[in-house]
Scaffold this active site. Structure first.
Site, PDB file in Angstrom:
ATOM      1  N   GLU A   1      37.745  30.813  64.155  1.00 13.02           N
ATOM      2  CA  GLU A   1      39.363  31.016  63.774  1.00 13.02           C
ATOM      3  C   GLU A   1      40.097  30.059  64.423  1.00 13.02           C
ATOM      4  O   GLU A   1      41.020  29.496  64.090  1.00 13.02           O
ATOM      5  CB  GLU A   1      39.763  32.413  63.867  1.00 13.02           C
TER       6      GLU A   1
ATOM      7  N   ARG B   1      52.829  35.985  59.131  1.00 18.13           N
ATOM      8  CA  ARG B   1      52.581  35.875  57.745  1.00 18.13           C
ATOM      9  C   ARG B   1      52.152  34.748  57.001  1.00 18.13           C
ATOM     10  O   ARG B   1      51.644  34.622  55.763  1.00 18.13           O
ATOM     11  CB  ARG B   1      53.411  36.664  57.113  1.00 18.13           C
TER      12      ARG B   1
ATOM     13  N   LYS C   1      47.858  36.241  58.806  1.00 18.92           N
ATOM     14  CA  LYS C   1      47.436  37.186  59.353  1.00 18.92           C
ATOM     15  C   LYS C   1      47.240  38.454  58.195  1.00 18.92           C
ATOM     16  O   LYS C   1      46.694  39.422  58.137  1.00 18.92           O
ATOM     17  CB  LYS C   1      48.526  37.953  60.442  1.00 18.92           C
TER      18      LYS C   1
ATOM     19  N   LYS D   1      36.051  34.965  65.739  1.00 21.23           N
ATOM     20  CA  LYS D   1      37.215  34.747  66.649  1.00 21.23           C
ATOM     21  C   LYS D   1      36.928  32.949  67.140  1.00 21.23           C
ATOM     22  O   LYS D   1      37.967  32.578  67.285  1.00 21.23           O
ATOM     23  CB  LYS D   1      37.104  35.695  67.932  1.00 21.23           C
TER      24      LYS D   1
ATOM     25  N   HIS E   1      13.706  32.862  61.499  1.00 17.04           N
ATOM     26  CA  HIS E   1      13.466  32.542  60.292  1.00 17.04           C
ATOM     27  C   HIS E   1      14.521  31.604  59.863  1.00 17.04           C
ATOM     28  O   HIS E   1      14.706  31.638  58.549  1.00 17.04           O
ATOM     29  CB  HIS E   1      13.713  33.992  59.523  1.00 17.04           C
TER      30      HIS E   1
ATOM     31  N   CYS F   1      53.292  35.160  53.252  1.00 11.77           N
ATOM     32  CA  CYS F   1      54.699  34.878  53.318  1.00 11.77           C
ATOM     33  C   CYS F   1      55.750  36.045  53.948  1.00 11.77           C
ATOM     34  O   CYS F   1      55.067  37.280  53.671  1.00 11.77           O
ATOM     35  CB  CYS F   1      55.300  34.368  51.680  1.00 11.77           C
TER      36      CYS F   1
ATOM     37  N   TRP G   1      53.130  30.772  53.272  1.00 12.25           N
ATOM     38  CA  TRP G   1      51.779  30.564  53.352  1.00 12.25           C
ATOM     39  C   TRP G   1      51.410  30.051  51.987  1.00 12.25           C
ATOM     40  O   TRP G   1      51.388  30.810  51.074  1.00 12.25           O
ATOM     41  CB  TRP G   1      50.741  31.549  53.496  1.00 12.25           C
TER      42      TRP G   1
ATOM     43  N   GLU H   1      31.773  39.319  65.091  1.00 14.00           N
ATOM     44  CA  GLU H   1      33.046  39.137  65.414  1.00 14.00           C
ATOM     45  C   GLU H   1      33.249  37.965  66.463  1.00 14.00           C
ATOM     46  O   GLU H   1      34.390  37.510  66.387  1.00 14.00           O
ATOM     47  CB  GLU H   1      33.522  40.653  65.971  1.00 14.00           C
TER      48      GLU H   1
ATOM     49  N   ASN I   1      57.345  36.682  48.061  1.00 15.27           N
ATOM     50  CA  ASN I   1      55.792  36.830  48.618  1.00 15.27           C
ATOM     51  C   ASN I   1      55.134  37.229  47.558  1.00 15.27           C
ATOM     52  O   ASN I   1      55.246  38.501  46.882  1.00 15.27           O
ATOM     53  CB  ASN I   1      56.232  37.677  49.976  1.00 15.27           C
ATOM     54  N   GLY I   2      53.891  36.823  47.243  1.00 18.54           N
ATOM     55  CA  GLY I   2      52.773  37.362  46.120  1.00 18.54           C
ATOM     56  C   GLY I   2      52.464  36.185  45.134  1.00 18.54           C
ATOM     57  O   GLY I   2      52.694  34.926  45.616  1.00 18.54           O
TER      58      GLY I   2
HETATM   59  C1  G6P Z   1      43.002  38.022  57.609  1.00 14.88           C
HETATM   60  C2  G6P Z   1      43.378  37.949  59.188  1.00 14.88           C
HETATM   61  C3  G6P Z   1      42.281  38.646  59.753  1.00 14.88           C
HETATM   62  C4  G6P Z   1      41.928  40.177  59.182  1.00 14.88           C
HETATM   63  C5  G6P Z   1      41.788  40.050  57.700  1.00 14.88           C
HETATM   64  C6  G6P Z   1      41.930  41.400  57.087  1.00 14.88           C
HETATM   65  O1  G6P Z   1      42.206  37.335  57.452  1.00 14.88           O
HETATM   66  O2  G6P Z   1      43.611  36.704  59.587  1.00 14.88           O
HETATM   67  O3  G6P Z   1      42.525  38.831  61.210  1.00 14.88           O
HETATM   68  O4  G6P Z   1      40.926  40.726  60.000  1.00 14.88           O
HETATM   69  O5  G6P Z   1      42.843  39.365  57.133  1.00 14.88           O
HETATM   70  O6  G6P Z   1      42.981  42.091  57.407  1.00 14.88           O
HETATM   71  P1  G6P Z   1      43.395  43.465  57.488  1.00 14.88           P
HETATM   72  O7  G6P Z   1      45.009  43.658  57.858  1.00 14.88           O
HETATM   73  O8  G6P Z   1      43.139  44.027  56.243  1.00 14.88           O
HETATM   74  O9  G6P Z   1      42.567  44.302  58.588  1.00 14.88           O
END
Ligand code: G6P
Length: 608
Positions: free
Chosen positions: A488, A27, A603, A485, A504, A2, A72, A481, A97-98
């Protein structure tokens, strides 16, 4: 998660609030809303659409004092009734926020006192609590402080009262909040990017701080309620760094910013002739001399960076290294070795699980802490003894790109410095690594030139529902990774496996509808990887291979080879990440998804 913005000014603050929310949408974007104070009334406008929709709904709204929020969802579905700000008795409005952990207990108590709840959120209890004190004639500051004393959990809040047209209260504990200092106008926000439009002068609030903000000034009180002074920082962020410019999406922009982001992160090292521990902080040399192992804690993409680093740290520096998912570590009973260096990695520096894992590590007796982070004043950086800041600049796309590759660069530096301190790095090897690091931005630029070919390749994925990513050794985390990506932002189910593990289980999934993406650098495991790829071809699997030039892997029936410009040795994971980011991006374009704001994600994950 948020985002919060608040403003008190002599002008209409609605455009400032909306512009701030746009910057904070990363956020969370389940709903957006604002409250302005006008003629002793609170005017609330909310929208379950994006900020753009809120803008349309507020064309006729204005006021000199207001708070705004982008959400969020945690408690209660995304809906107008659950959108912030929340109002108590037409008098008090709160944006939060929280997460308030004791909200149920407070809700029961407040209901018994006669308060009716208009939402399913935990936040609404804060509004009613503040009102319950304010109604007894206590100042807005005092009422907020009294309410905060009853809350268990994490918060950053903005508060206004209908009959107090020139005052805004902000407070933070566990979630970020800063104050923007203007001339006869002041602001609060979750991060600096939201306020660049109005000021560069920022005051970062500390844990437990409450701030009373007026037109002409502000007063900060610490967690004990004592007056506190906090320095004013002049933000180095520029408006350009948070604007889209020529690009279609932030993710595309941020992928393209990687050469510069890497150059910035490596600047101090590349301009010098040798590697020194000081880049991790004044106490780094002494700390590094005292450690015999490393524990890396992180979430998501940052965790993948940690997984790459494990290969480097054990092979080059000879230090045992474990990498754990922060949300697991924080609740696990683990054995403490006080000679372990606990490394937290985070783009935002405010991920709740990573922060809690660091606090947990400290509480069970870990002494040495280092954070690798992209946000200088973040909670994680402040809570760590040593730090290395990546200098990727603001990352706005939810899918992390340049933050990841710069984390890798920082972790490689950590590896080299530890190797050097342990006598495992000859002068010649040090010079060779420095040379390779200096070349890295140019090498990344060369990989970006593959973009048109990858855009073409992405068309093969438009009708796919699953994908398998393979890698070995250093590049197994890169496969992880790449899969992250893709899932996501394109919502294609993607999994990653170490290629040797294929037989396996996952091989059973392989058929013509399951594209297999392989990360194929020319390293010691290349021939093994080639055998694994044969296993895929033998089952009719379609292969997409990102191969270094000298791997002798060629395109053929069912094999699509993308040629990487050069082989980068130990730095290869950084370069091999880039085409996978581009692939995910272009597949998402094919699918027509919201690239920068994928569904259900945010994010900055400041909740558990
Ligand atoms: C969220 C984001 C990811 C990120 C993760 C960890 O899930 O969408 O992109 O890798 O948080 O975030 P940080 O800020 O701790 O790297």
């Amino acid at each position: 998660m948020c985002g919060i913005v608040g403003a008190v000014a002599q002008r209409n603050v609605v455009p400032v609030l909306l512009q701030g929310l746009l910057r904070l949408e990363y956020r969370g974007y389940d709903s957006a809303g604002l409250v302005v104070v006008n003629h002793n009334q609170l005017e609330r406008v909310v929208s379950t659409g994006r900020v753009a929709e809120l803008s349309e709904k507020t064309i006729h709204t204005s006021g000199h004092l207001g708070i705004a929020h982008t959400r969020w969802a945690t408690h209660g579905v995304p809906s107008e009734r659950n959108a912030h700000p929340h109002i108590s008795s037409g008098q008090i409005a709160v944006a939060h926020n929280g997460i308030i952990e004791n909200y149920e207990e407070l809700r029961t108590r407040l209901s018994a006192q006669g308060y009716t709840f208009a939402s399913d959120t935990d936040t609404e209890v804060i509004a009613h609590l503040i009102h319950s004190h304010y109604a007894r004639g206590i100042s807005l500051l005092g009422a907020t402080q009294a309410a905060l004393a009853e809350l268990v959990g994490a918060y950053a809040i903005g508060v206004v009262a209908a009959d107090n047209p020139q005052q805004l209260i902000g407070a933070r504990k566990g979630s970020p909040l800063l104050l923007g200092v203007g001339e006869i106008e002041h602001f609060i926000a979750s991060d600096a990017s939201a306020l660049l439009q109005v000021t560069k002068n920022m005051v970062y609030l500390e844990e437990g701080d409450v701030v009373e903000v007026g037109l002409h000034g502000y007063r900060i009180f610490n967690a004990q309620g004592e007056a506190a002074q906090r320095p004013v920082h002049v933000s180095e962020l520029t408006n350009e760094s948070v604007e889209l410019g020529e690009y279609r999406h932030y993710m595309q922009k941020e992928i393209h910013e990687q050469p510069q982001a890497l150059a910035n992160t490596l600047e101090s090292v590349c301009n010098s002739q040798s590697l020194i521990p000081g880049i991790f902080g004044a106490e780094a040399a002494a700390t590094f001399a005292d450690i015999d192992s490393i524990l890396i804690l992180a979430c998501g993409t940052s965790n993948h960076a940690g997984q790459v680093a494990r290969y480097w740290l054990e092979e080059i520096a000879g230090i045992p290294c474990n990498v754990e998912i922060a949300s697991e570590y924080r609740y696990r009973v683990s054995v403490v070795n006080p000679k372990t260096l606990v490394v937290t990695i985070s783009q935002s520096g405010e991920t709740a699980d990573t922060m809690a894992a660091l606090n947990h590590a400290k509480s069970i007796g870990h002494l040495h802490t280092l954070s690798i982070c992209n946000v200088p004043e973040s909670a994680l950086v402040r809570a760590s003894k040593l730090r290395m800041l990546t200098r990727a600049g603001p990352e706005i796309g939810v899918a992390s790109t340049k933050a990841f590759t710069t984390q890798l660069a920082a972790l490689f530096l950590l590896t080299l410095i530890l190797a050097k301190q342990r006598g495992r790095l000859s002068q010649e090897a040090e010079q060779k690594h420095l040379h390779d690091l200096r070349h890295l931005p140019a090498a990344a630029q060369a990989v970006l030139n593959l973009e048109p070919q990858i855009a073409e390749l992405a068309k093969h994925f438009a009708d796919k529902h699953h994908a398998l990513f393979l890698g070995r050794g250093l590049h197994y985390p890169i496969a992880l990774e790449g899969a992250l990506k893709l899932k996501e932002i394109s919502y294609i189910h993607a999994e990653a496996y170490p290629a040797g593990e294929l037989k396996h289980g996952p091989l059973a999934l392989v058929d013509q509808d399951m594209p297999v993406i392989a990360v194929a650098p020319n390293d010691a495991l290349l021939e093994k990887l080639k055998s694994n790829l044969q296993e895929v071809r033998a089952r009719g699997g379609e292969l997409y291979v990102f191969a270094d030039a000298d791997t002798r892997i060629h395109s053929s029936d069912g094999v699509h080879r993308m040629q990487m410009p050069e082989h980068a040795g130990y730095l290869s994971p950084i370069l091999h990440t880039i085409p996978l980011q581009l692939l995910a991006y272009y597949v998402a374009l094919q699918k027509g998804t919201d690239v920068d704001k994928p569904r259900n994600l945010a994010k900055s994950v400041t909740v558990e």
